[in-house]
Design an enzyme around this catalytic site. Structure first.
Site, PDB file in Angstrom:
ATOM      1  N   GLU A 210      56.504  23.805  75.324  1.00  0.00           N
ATOM      2  CA  GLU A 210      55.490  24.731  76.199  1.00  0.00           C
ATOM      3  C   GLU A 210      54.229  24.102  76.236  1.00  0.00           C
ATOM      4  O   GLU A 210      53.339  24.354  75.337  1.00  0.00           O
ATOM      5  CB  GLU A 210      55.627  25.978  75.556  1.00  0.00           C
ATOM      6  N   CYS A 244      47.195  29.683  79.027  1.00  0.00           N
ATOM      7  CA  CYS A 244      47.786  28.407  79.505  1.00  0.00           C
ATOM      8  C   CYS A 244      48.255  28.468  80.955  1.00  0.00           C
ATOM      9  O   CYS A 244      48.377  27.651  81.691  1.00  0.00           O
ATOM     10  CB  CYS A 244      49.053  27.959  78.699  1.00  0.00           C
TER      11      CYS A 244
END
Length: 499
Positions: A210, A244
């Site tokens: 991720e 993010c």
């Protein structure tokens, strides 16, 4: 023996006892994790406050609330997720058991990150527990206070051998990566993601990465710019821009740039007051190293809004940058902070070209009333996700897989996607030891050859055509010679009576 090796050995030994196989055991551990979040809420909030300057309200909203939802969903749906999954049969397996059986992978390594030290570290753990795995948990050393609380308190609620917490910095992480795992789940930068993948390669260990990247945000000049800027401001500056999936930069036409700047300026004042430095819900940069990195990124760009900073407090005000070009420092890496550059383009076609010339982002944002324009961006770009007319909220939808593509990551999780990602989906076919006599029937050589081809062709037939084939076979049996009947498949010959 290193501490890390001993931890992994204990986890594997405990896993091999089979104690994680029963669903009741998994649900018990998930309920204990839920109890941990409830009973230790103040400890968690205090740690996040010390790490990131986040308020208790912000910690509950962005750290624990979503985790609790994921745990409750897993508890509710686990029996359904773990059940055998029947699949479509072929003609040759119509009377057999054919299904997919999810089974645990084994011992996992979860390497968390510092920007959301609880949500991003423990959410993969929910999937690991639900899937019946053991998991070694490595919280980020950058969010040191959260890591310490996790190390001290989590073992009081979960099985200490199956779900150990290992703290430390780069050397400890490197030592962990030398061990053999059955899956590695890493959240962080693309640079470190490559190192994790390289460390997993000798053992052929699968990885979920991720990562991040520069997520673009295109604003159509004909949309409601006030609403668009309001939602962009929230999505960009929450957690001081250290998200993010935060919009990394804005793409818009020159004719609306000034309006975009003014609307964002109004929203910053509304959300964070005239002085965000004193506002409780505006956090801080994680440390001075990242503070200095962010300050350097502003060089060469014009500050349109904000720009104030205090190194001693790791504070940077919500900042909008204009006169930004592709070569600007702020466009050379993922920002991961409260800086929002604006790049002007001639329209959606140039915006799409700009996006496609770079690495595939974790998410693309687009604000527009025009559904055709939105579908055009979907059709002509690639990203982990695409969100139209809002920011961040796709992360909250458990039914959507969350993950990147290319440089922004591989694999996905959330809800059932976590369970499937961290399970082995085992193919199972169970036949009966019956009707073998059909296969032993003797045929002339030329007929046997035809039967071989018939068996091959019948594999290609789908179930929708099966009944029609059976009726045709019956027709030929009635109206043709016995020698022709022998050319039919032994299987069809033996079972035509059932149709």
């Amino acid at each position: 023996m290193s501490r890390e090796l001993l931890v992994v050995q204990r986890a594997r030994k405990s896993f091999q006892t089979g104690k994680t196989k029963p669903l009741e055991y998994r649900i018990h551990q998930l309920k204990n994790l839920l109890r941990f979040l409830s009973e230790r809420r103040s400890d968690i909030a205090d740690a996040v406050k010390r790490d990131l300057g986040k308020s208790a309200h912000g910690t509950e909203l962005f750290e624990t609330l979503g985790l609790e939802g994921e745990i409750n969903l897993a508890i509710e749906k686990l029996a359904e997720w773990a059940a055998p999954r029947p699949v479509e049969k072929s003609l040759l397996t119509i009377f057999d058991e054919v299904y997919i059986q999810p089974e645990p992978l084994g011992v996992m390594l979860i390497i968390g990150t510092w920007n959301y030290p609880w949500a991003i570290t423990l959410q993969p753990l929910v999937g690991a527990i639900a899937a019946g795995n053991a998991a070694v948990i490595k919280p980020s050393e950058v969010s040191s206070h959260s890591a310490k609380v996790m190390e001290e308190l989590l073992p009081q609620y979960l099985d200490k051998d199956l779900y150990p917490v290992v703290t430390g910095g780069v050397p400890e992480t490197q030592e962990l990566l030398k061990q053999r795992f059955d899956h590695i789940f890493y959240t962080g930068s693309s640079t470190v993601g490559k190192l994790v993948m390289a460390a997993a390669a000798p053992h052929l260990t699968p990885v979920t990465l991720e990562l991040g990247g520069k997520s673009p945000c295109y604003i159509d000049k004909n949309c409601d710019i006030r609403v668009a800027c309001r939602r962009i401001t929230w999505g960009k500056f929450v957690n001081c821009g250290q998200t993010c999936i935060a919009p990394d930069f804005i793409l818009c036409e020159p004719s609306i740039q000034s309006q975009v700047v003014e609307e964002i300026k109004k929203c910053i004042k509304e959300f964070y007051t005239d002085n965000p430095e004193t506002f409780e819900d505006y956090g801080r940069i994680i440390n001075q190293r990242h503070f200095k990195r962010l300050m350097a990124l502003m060089e060469g760009s014009t500050v349109a809004v904000g720009g104030n900073s205090d190194e001693s407090q790791c504070y940077i005000a919500p900042t909008v940058l204009k006169d930004v070009t592709e070569e600007s420092e702020v466009m050379k890496e993922e920002i991961f902070g409260p800086l929002l550059p604006i790049i002007t383009v001639s329209g959606v076609d140039e915006a799409i070209q700009f996006i496609n010339e770079r690495e595939k982002p974790l998410v693309i944002y687009i604000f527009s009333h025009d559904n055709k324009l939105i579908k055009k961006v979907i059709a002509e770009t690639s990203s982990g996700a695409l969100l139209a007319n809002d920011c961040l909220v796709h992360y909250t939808v458990s039914a959507l897989p969350f993950g990147g593509v290319g440089n922004s990551g591989m694999g996905c999780y959330h809800g059932r996607h976590s369970f499937d990602q961290l399970s082995h989906l085992r193919s199972c076919l169970i036949k009966q030891l019956k009707m073998e006599g059909v296969n032993s029937m003797r045929y002339p050589p030329h007929t046997a050859k035809k039967l071989g081809w018939a068996r091959f062709l019948l594999k290609q037939v789908n179930m929708c055509r099966l009944r029609r084939m059976a009726l045709l076979a019956t027709h030929y049996v009635k109206h043709h010679s016995h020698s022709y009947y022998l050319t039919l498949s032994p299987f069809l010959k033996s079972h035509v009576m059932f149709f």
